[in-house]
Design an enzyme around this catalytic site. Structure first.
Site, PDB file in Angstrom:
ATOM      1  CE1 TYR A 195      45.883  81.656 -10.781  1.00 23.79           C
ATOM      2  CE2 TYR A 195      46.406  79.323 -10.800  1.00 23.79           C
ATOM      3  CZ  TYR A 195      45.575  80.363 -11.129  1.00 23.79           C
ATOM      4  OH  TYR A 195      44.425  80.113 -11.829  1.00 23.79           O
ATOM      5  NE  ARG A 242      40.168  77.318 -11.749  1.00 21.09           N
ATOM      6  CZ  ARG A 242      40.246  76.053 -11.310  1.00 21.09           C
ATOM      7  NH1 ARG A 242      39.548  75.672 -10.273  1.00 21.09           N
ATOM      8  NH2 ARG A 242      41.031  75.177 -11.909  1.00 21.09           N
ATOM      9  NE  ARG A 285      38.363  74.505 -14.507  1.00 17.38           N
ATOM     10  CZ  ARG A 285      38.936  73.420 -13.984  1.00 17.38           C
ATOM     11  NH1 ARG A 285      38.212  72.611 -13.213  1.00 17.38           N
ATOM     12  NH2 ARG A 285      40.206  73.132 -14.224  1.00 17.38           N
ATOM     13  CG  HIS A 300      38.410  81.405 -14.471  1.00 18.01           C
ATOM     14  ND1 HIS A 300      37.860  80.148 -14.316  1.00 18.01           N
ATOM     15  CD2 HIS A 300      39.723  81.195 -14.768  1.00 18.01           C
ATOM     16  CE1 HIS A 300      38.777  79.223 -14.535  1.00 18.01           C
ATOM     17  NE2 HIS A 300      39.912  79.831 -14.797  1.00 18.01           N
ATOM     18  CE  LYS A 342      38.563  73.341 -18.012  1.00 19.34           C
ATOM     19  NZ  LYS A 342      39.679  74.047 -18.669  1.00 19.34           N
ATOM     20  CG  HIS A 380      45.412  73.459 -12.445  1.00 17.94           C
ATOM     21  ND1 HIS A 380      46.077  74.543 -11.913  1.00 17.94           N
ATOM     22  CD2 HIS A 380      44.283  73.967 -13.011  1.00 17.94           C
ATOM     23  CE1 HIS A 380      45.390  75.645 -12.125  1.00 17.94           C
ATOM     24  NE2 HIS A 380      44.296  75.316 -12.798  1.00 17.94           N
TER      25      HIS A 380
END
Length: 284
Positions: free
Chosen positions: A265, A233, A135, A230, A159, A256
């Site tokens: 995806y 990404r 990110r 993004h 995150k 993730h």
């Protein structure tokens, strides 16, 4: 707000979003004493608030986020014995509309990364976004010590300050080395604890600054789609799956938490599979 920042390790961006959503909800509540109104909020009030949000034609994802913030807030009040039960606990989160992410083709990525006028720093940033699938916030927070040249890996803090190690390619590593060589020759610091990417003032480049710089290159590259960092990404994940990389591996690289997030995806791999099938099967 102190709790989610200090104890839950939420990012500054997430904390601001939580605060904004709580202010919106407090503004919806009636009465001069907002603190009292928040504590005595009922399930019916939250239902009315959700109906109000639907009436504003907000996306389901936005409504779901606002409800998640309320759930977290009232759970916090229960834990701290401010209230006995959460009025938001039993509220069902609206199902998100399935949205296929925008991505660039491999050819479009090559056109972007191989622009001859790209300065060393910007090329290194673009190469790293695509090579590691990170990110933009993760990119600008990197320090030089997070790069392991020997193993060709990068330590990334995602995150919730969760750490992961991701591989990077030789082209990306070459672009970073070129940028650092030019940086040294300009007299700028290259100490291990210094930021990996600097702005024109020699300070760590901000997320906003990096977005602005990269947007200019998206335009110059002739990207007709609505492209952001993004998007790079998304493109990384799509191309990796399209070329046979396992979905669990892509999930680990992207950082993730849930596999379902990575599965958005797989649409491209299915399209690729269909093309191969149509070309190879004798009765199509």
């Amino acid at each position: 707000m102190r709790y989610i920042s200090a104890e839950r390790n939420y990012s500054e961006h997430t904390a601001r979003a939580y605060a904004s959503d709580m202010y919106d909800f407090a503004g919806f509540l009636k009465g001069p004493d907002k603190s009292d109104a928040l504590k005595n909020c009922s399930k019916q009030t939250i239902r009315e608030y959700l109906a109000f949000l639907y009436g504003k034609n907000l996306k389901k994802s936005s409504i779901g986020r606002k409800l998640a913030v309320l759930k977290a807030f009232y759970k916090f009040l229960v834990i701290n014995s401010e209230i006995q039960t959460s009025p938001a606990a039993a509220m069902a989160t609206p199902k998100k509309d399935k949205k296929i992410p925008v991505f660039l083709t491999e050819h479009e990525i090559e056109n972007l990364l191989d622009m001859p006028e790209l300065p060393a720093r910007d090329k290194a940033m673009l190469e790293l976004l695509y090579s590691a699938g990170i990110r933009i916030e993760e990119l600008v927070s990197l320090n030089l010590k997070d790069l392991d040249i020997i193993s060709e890996t990068l330590k990334v803090f995602g995150k919730g300050s969760k750490e992961r190690t991701v591989p990077i390619g030789s082209k990306c590593l070459g672009a970073i080395k070129n940028y650092l060589d030019l940086r040294r020759s300009s007299g700028l610091t290259c100490k291990t604890d210094s930021p990996m990417f600097l702005n024109k003032d020699g300070l760590r480049i901000s997320s906003r600054g990096a977005r602005k710089v990269l947007h200019g290159w998206f335009v110059k590259a002739g990207c007709l789609k609505k492209v952001s960092p993004h998007t790079i990404r998304h493109s990384f994940a799509t191309h990796m799956l399209d070329r046979g990389c396992g979905i669990r591996t892509v999930q680990q690289i992207l950082g993730h938490k849930n596999l379902a997030t990575t599965q958005i995806y797989t649409h491209v791999t299915l399209e690729s599979l269909r093309k191969v099938y149509d070309k190879a099967h004798p009765r199509t």
